[in-house]
Write a protein that holds these residues in place. Structure first.
Motif, PDB file in Angstrom:
ATOM      1  N   PRO A 146       2.493  16.709 -11.514  1.00 44.53           N
ATOM      2  CA  PRO A 146       1.862  17.631 -12.468  1.00 44.53           C
ATOM      3  C   PRO A 146       1.250  18.853 -11.781  1.00 44.53           C
ATOM      4  N   PHE A 147       0.738  18.628 -10.579  1.00 43.58           N
ATOM      5  CA  PHE A 147       0.123  19.710  -9.807  1.00 43.58           C
ATOM      6  C   PHE A 147       1.174  20.796  -9.533  1.00 43.58           C
ATOM      7  N   TRP A 196      -9.122   7.778 -16.362  1.00 45.13           N
ATOM      8  CA  TRP A 196      -8.840   8.000 -14.948  1.00 45.13           C
ATOM      9  C   TRP A 196      -9.990   7.618 -14.023  1.00 45.13           C
ATOM     10  N   THR A 197     -11.046   7.098 -14.582  1.00 46.95           N
ATOM     11  CA  THR A 197     -12.007   6.395 -13.739  1.00 46.95           C
ATOM     12  C   THR A 197     -11.624   4.918 -13.687  1.00 46.95           C
ATOM     13  N   GLY A 225       0.672   3.829  -2.832  1.00 45.63           N
ATOM     14  CA  GLY A 225       0.202   5.127  -2.352  1.00 45.63           C
ATOM     15  C   GLY A 225       1.187   6.234  -2.694  1.00 45.63           C
ATOM     16  N   PHE A 247       0.840  -1.206   0.000  1.00 47.28           N
ATOM     17  CA  PHE A 247       0.000   0.000   0.000  1.00 47.28           C
ATOM     18  C   PHE A 247       0.873   1.252   0.000  1.00 47.28           C
ATOM     19  N   THR A 248       1.937   1.221   0.786  1.00 46.84           N
ATOM     20  CA  THR A 248       2.806   2.398   0.850  1.00 46.84           C
ATOM     21  C   THR A 248       3.432   2.672  -0.510  1.00 46.84           C
ATOM     22  N   VAL A 260      -8.244  -0.114  -6.932  1.00 43.68           N
ATOM     23  CA  VAL A 260      -8.858  -0.416  -5.631  1.00 43.68           C
ATOM     24  C   VAL A 260      -9.400  -1.845  -5.606  1.00 43.68           C
ATOM     25  N   VAL A 312       0.229  12.433  -8.875  1.00 46.95           N
ATOM     26  CA  VAL A 312      -0.714  13.555  -8.921  1.00 46.95           C
ATOM     27  C   VAL A 312      -0.025  14.857  -8.537  1.00 46.95           C
ATOM     28  N   ILE A 313       0.818  14.775  -7.488  1.00 45.27           N
ATOM     29  CA  ILE A 313       1.390  16.016  -6.970  1.00 45.27           C
ATOM     30  C   ILE A 313       2.434  16.586  -7.948  1.00 45.27           C
ATOM     31  N   LEU A 373      -6.383  -3.864  -4.790  1.00 41.00           N
ATOM     32  CA  LEU A 373      -6.004  -3.732  -3.385  1.00 41.00           C
ATOM     33  C   LEU A 373      -6.987  -4.464  -2.477  1.00 41.00           C
ATOM     34  N   PRO A 419      -8.208   4.001 -11.331  1.00 41.05           N
ATOM     35  CA  PRO A 419      -8.455   3.819  -9.888  1.00 41.05           C
ATOM     36  C   PRO A 419      -9.362   2.628  -9.587  1.00 41.05           C
ATOM     37  N   LEU A 420     -10.321   2.377 -10.464  1.00 45.43           N
ATOM     38  CA  LEU A 420     -11.232   1.261 -10.219  1.00 45.43           C
ATOM     39  C   LEU A 420     -10.446  -0.046 -10.168  1.00 45.43           C
ATOM     40  N   ILE A 470       0.986   6.984  -6.420  1.00 45.78           N
ATOM     41  CA  ILE A 470      -0.181   7.793  -6.769  1.00 45.78           C
ATOM     42  C   ILE A 470       0.019   9.233  -6.306  1.00 45.78           C
ATOM     43  N   TYR A 471       0.519   9.358  -5.073  1.00 42.52           N
ATOM     44  CA  TYR A 471       0.725  10.704  -4.537  1.00 42.52           C
ATOM     45  C   TYR A 471       1.666  11.491  -5.442  1.00 42.52           C
TER      46      TYR A 471
END
Ligand code: HEM
Ligand SMILES: [Cu+2]
Ligand SMILES: [Cu+2]
Lengths: 569, 322
Positions: B55-56, B86-87, B45, B41-42, B94, B52-53, B97, B90-91, B48-49
């Motif tokens: 490009p942000f 992007w739907t 996670g 998970f780490t 999860v 996203v962060i 997971l 994540p589907l 993913i973090y």
């Protein structure tokens, strides 16, 4: 510059009804103007935010050393109970209702909420709730000590033996706040369904309004469960029924189902409006349309639905059978999808934009980044094996404060700064705003990040004392907590002084695309001189389409002077 | 772009490795399974973090409006293809997971309430575990279940004490002793309110509900002394409701049982009872140390009377000076 309400005389601006006081005194009247009520909510709840914050400072003071030495254990227990209860029932819910109250009618081109008098009654119940909550510190035996969950049997234990005790006052307060919220929800849902301006189809309705609709629908289906559970608990305490009391054959786990069936979705009652604000603020300060507007709007409703079937994830370690653990693990993880859609939409919105780092924009961006982190740790918690280790530890406390402080409180600040010129007709001080943002963002990380490792190491939540091994992370968290306390000072200073003598701004200082910016600042009594007829979607940056058909759209194609002055200086 | 993706992947991998160090020692087979899951998970996670962060932050740095730029950004309102992707991503993520978590949960085989029936059917267990997913900790659990009889221990939680009862030898203790590499089954009971049976080094936790007997199993695999904490808020002295857990080799464990059996029951030290007596005693040590005095509390149960009670009342004179 032309304006639909340009010739409204100065005196009627913000006046709740003809003849009403046109100064600060109107905020102390039983006004039925949604704008006055909105500000009443916002200011009242902010007072309680400060009180709840002070309680948390004392808690962090206690936790800066391992021993229970600053306050007695009973006091500590009352502190975290009242801190949580006040923060949720007296700050987050009311302030968001306040923002919704102020903004929704303006955003949909309505003159007021559907039931203005009901609206005022909903508000005036809030001070009553607050007084009950605070009064509980004064009754013999003190305030409730069973946590904001009030799980029985602890909440049924009453060492003082008095009938009027902290727990009973707490239940009364929560019940009244529930009634107020249900009335508010009926009002919001009716308003949004029935009072949108002509031409405002669902997919021309602003994302914030969608988010408020989703949140208020949750209130309608969820609150009856909480209220029912609270009434049963009250009967158990006062007249000795045995719904939840094990020594009389009751089932304490049943209460948990009642409680979480509402209280998980309640998280979305709070976060959805914050999401809505992010969706409104990013396009304006990045000068681009909201990317994926339709899916962002629809995902609010999807969240409303899915979050109704995840509550058992708070009970994985209760006596929950395996099949339920697995089922609710999957549904909980599914909430990540509509939430993820929003985050992607926001990132795509700022991508390639013309970004301006105004204070509301900074808070919105900060809130989104914190939400991203909190959402990911939320997926961890949804996983049954991980949750078995970390639930009821400080990992959870870190996670939910990232949601509550990192995303929701930041969203609220973003919203208040963004619409401050609309509400007051004046501009806040950018410098103080930026200082406020910096302190808040740093304080949030310093307070709530260290809670995650402490929890992974096994520090339980709700403890007044702890083993030495946790001291390091707790010292950091306490210092961060004090910094967060400090961070509210520039905000108060900014709001008070700008409201009194900030620079006057035009109707649309941000050059925003939304009906609320077409009327004067502050808006006139009935919001719009002439009901706007909506012809295109909100957020029409770069397309030069008019938003409404019947009145000129000032400021949408050209920049108001105040804007150029304020943000480029 | 590709460079960033590679860097993010490396960073995620590093975090996943790092995550093992955030926990107490892995003292139970179940803990290993959980730490592996947590590490996965780490890693994901973090990816993913960063995904996203990145490009942000990139847009924040490079897409700022210059001072006198009053124009708008490009009016892009959506992109169906992108939205579907992007739907879907994540589907899939999860669901994966969830599935991996489910596998881990199954391998841990912690019995919740009402699941004890399975234990009397070893052949069923066999089929459930004979899957190609076998990993060492799972093997440990299986060995422990098959090679020796399961140790039975009764746990009683109350406001605010833990009492451990070994039914075969009829011994009681305020310290939990466990044999290493053996499957242990607890029967958890509460005398008053909800409590939580939680040993962080085992990564395991189970709420205890009054009027119910809850069975719970685990497999300690590492000798040492660990902490057991109450994890479900149980009232005034909740934080002090802790006990030590001693995992020891089987022969030492047997020796301990024999020694304890030969001792006659004595009242054990109990933090809650101790603090309560201090608070109600004008000369008390805690009373002077606490800045703000509190309200009435449910009186703690009297100190438990047990065969084995390792801790003794602290010296008040010493307390007063510290
Ligand atoms: C300066 C900011 C804050 C600090 C330092 C802080 C600190 C704390 C601490 C130490 C606890 C006890 C955790 C535990 O042992 O379970 C707590 C609980 C809680 N806090 Fe905060 N908090 C802050 C802001 C907020 C805000 C803004 C909200 C809501 C909007 C909030 C909501 C809660 C809730 C719901 C609980 C749980 C209470 C319970 O366990 O019954 N907090 N907080
Ligand atoms: Cu302390
Ligand atoms: Cu939840």
């Amino acid at each position: 510059m032309t304006n639909i309400s340009i010739d409204a005389p100065e005196v009627v601006r913000g006046q709740p009804y003809p003849g009403a006081p046109d100064n600060w005194k109107r905020f102390f009247t039983f006004s039925t103007d949604h704008k006055v009520i909105g500000i009443q909510y916002i200011v009242t709840s902010f007072v309680f935010f400060l009180i709840g914050g002070l309680l948390s400072m004392v808690m962090r003071g206690e936790l800066i050393t391992p021993e229970a030495d600053l306050v007695d254990r009973t006091v500590y227990n009352a502190l975290f109970t009242m801190h949580g209860s006040i923060m949720l029932f007296m700050w987050t819910f009311p302030v968001l209702v306040g923002l919704g109250n102020y903004l929704v009618p303006l955003m949909i081109g309505a003159r007021d909420m559907a039931f203005p008098r009901l609206n005022a009654v909903s508000f005036w119940m809030i001070p009553v709730v607050g007084i009950l909550m605070l009064a509980s510190f004064l009754v013999p035996g003190g305030a409730s000590q069973s946590g904001w969950w009030a799980y029985p049997p602890v909440s049924l234990q009453n060492p003082t033996g008095h009938l009027i005790n902290g727990q009973v006052l707490w239940i009364l307060a929560v019940a009244i706040s529930g009634v107020s919220s249900i009335m508010g929800a009926v009002n919001f849902v009716t308003t949004i369904f029935r009072m949108r301006a002509p031409g405002m189809t669902w997919f021309k309705t602003p994302a914030f309004v969608w988010a408020v609709l989703g949140a208020q629908l949750i209130q309608l289906y969820g609150l009856p469960a909480l209220t029912g559970g609270a009434v049963m608990l009250l009967l158990d305490i006062t007249i000795g029924t045995s719904f939840f009391a094990p020594e009389r054959g009751g089932n304490p786990i049943l209460y948990q189902h009642f409680f979480w069936f509402y209280s998980h979705p309640a998280v979305y009652v709070m976060i959805l409006p914050a999401f809505g604000m992010f969706s409104e603020i990013l396009p304006v300060h990045a000068r681009k349309p909201l990317f994926g507007y339709r899916v962002i709007a629809a995902s609010s409703i999807l969240i409303t639905v899915v979050s109704g079937v995840v509550w058992v994830h708070h009970m994985f370690a209760s006596a929950t059978p395996a099949w339920m653990r697995i089922l609710f693990m999957v549904t909980s993880m599914l909430v990540a999808i509509p939430s993820g859609i929003k985050v992607f939409g926001w990132v795509a919105t700022i991508w390639g934009g013309k970004i301006r780092f105004t204070t509301p924009m900074l808070f919105a961006l900060g809130g989104i980044s914190n939400w991203l982190f909190a959402g990911i740790t939320g997926i961890f918690l949804a996983s049954v094996p991980i949750d078995i280790h970390v639930n009821n530890t400080y990992f959870v406390v870190g996670h939910f404060h990232y949601v509550l402080y990192g995303a929701i409180v930041m969203g609220i600040y973003a919203g208040i700064y963004h619409w401050f010129p609309k509400m007051t007709g004046r501009m806040y001080y950018e410098g103080l705003g930026k200082l406020h943002f910096a302190l808040t963002y740093l304080g949030t990380a310093l307070t709530f990040l260290p809670m995650h490792p402490a929890g992974l190491m096994g520090m339980p939540r709700r403890v007044a004392s702890y083993d030495l091994e946790f001291a390091y992370w707790n010292v950091l968290a306490s210092l961060g907590g004090f910094l967060l306390g400090l961070s509210t000072l520039p905000f108060i200073l900014n709001m008070v002084s700008s409201w009194i003598r900030g620079d006057k701004v035009g109707n649309n200082p941000w050059r925003a695309y939304g009906l609320e910016w077409l009327t004067s600042s502050p808006p006139t009594v009935e919001n719009f001189e002439e009901t706007p007829i909506v012809v295109s979607r909100p957020y029409g940056y770069g397309s030069n389409e008019p938003l409404v058909g019947n009145v000129p759209n000032p400021g949408l194609t050209e920049f108001p002077e105040s804007f150029t002055q304020k943000t480029t200086s | 772009m590709t460079v960033y993706a590679i860097l993010a992947a490396l960073a995620s991998f590093w975090m996943a490795k790092q995550s093992y160090s955030w926990f107490p020692p892995e003292a139970a087979a179940e803990a290993k399974l959980q730490d592996d899951l947590f590490s996965l998970f780490t890693g994901l996670g973090t990816f993913i973090y960063l995904g996203v962060i990145g490009p942000f932050l990139y847009s924040l740095v490079f897409h700022r409006a210059s001072k006198y730029d009053m124009s708008d950004g490009p009016p892009i309102e959506g992109n169906t293809w992108l939205e579907i992707v992007w739907t879907a991503v994540p589907l899939v993520l999860v669901l994966t997971l969830s599935f991996v978590s489910y596998r881990t949960y199954e391998k841990m085989a912690v019995r919740g309430p009402m699941e004890l029936v399975h234990l009397h059917m070893p052949e069923m267990m066999q089929s459930a575990y004979a899957k190609p997913f076998d990993s060492t900790p799972q093997q440990d659990i299986q060995n422990a279940m098959e090679t020796a009889p399961i140790e039975q221990i009764d746990v009683t939680a109350k406001q605010w004490a833990w009492i451990f009862h070994y039914p075969k030898q009829d011994i009681t203790s305020t310290e939990l002793h466990l044999p290493v590499d053996r499957r242990v089954r607890f029967t958890l009971r509460s005398e008053d309110v909800l409590h939580g049976f939680y040993i962080p080094a085992f990564r395991l936790k189970q709420d205890i509900v009054p009027n119910r007997e809850i069975d719970f199993e685990l497999t300690p695999v590492k000798t040492g002394t660990y902490r057991l904490r109450d994890s479900m808020f149980s009232g005034t002295y909740f934080a002090a409701n802790q006990a030590d857990v001693v995992v020891q080799p089987v022969n030492e464990y047997q020796q301990w049982l024999a020694d304890a059996a030969s001792q006659s029951p004595t009242p054990a030290f109990n933090q809650a009872a101790f603090e309560y007596s201090q608070a109600n005693d004008r000369e008390g040590a805690t009373k002077d140390k606490v800045a703000v005095r509190g309200w009435d509390t449910i009186p703690p149960a009297p100190p438990p009377v047990v065969n084995y009670a390792p801790k003794h009342e602290p010296d008040i004179a010493v307390l007063n000076h510290s």
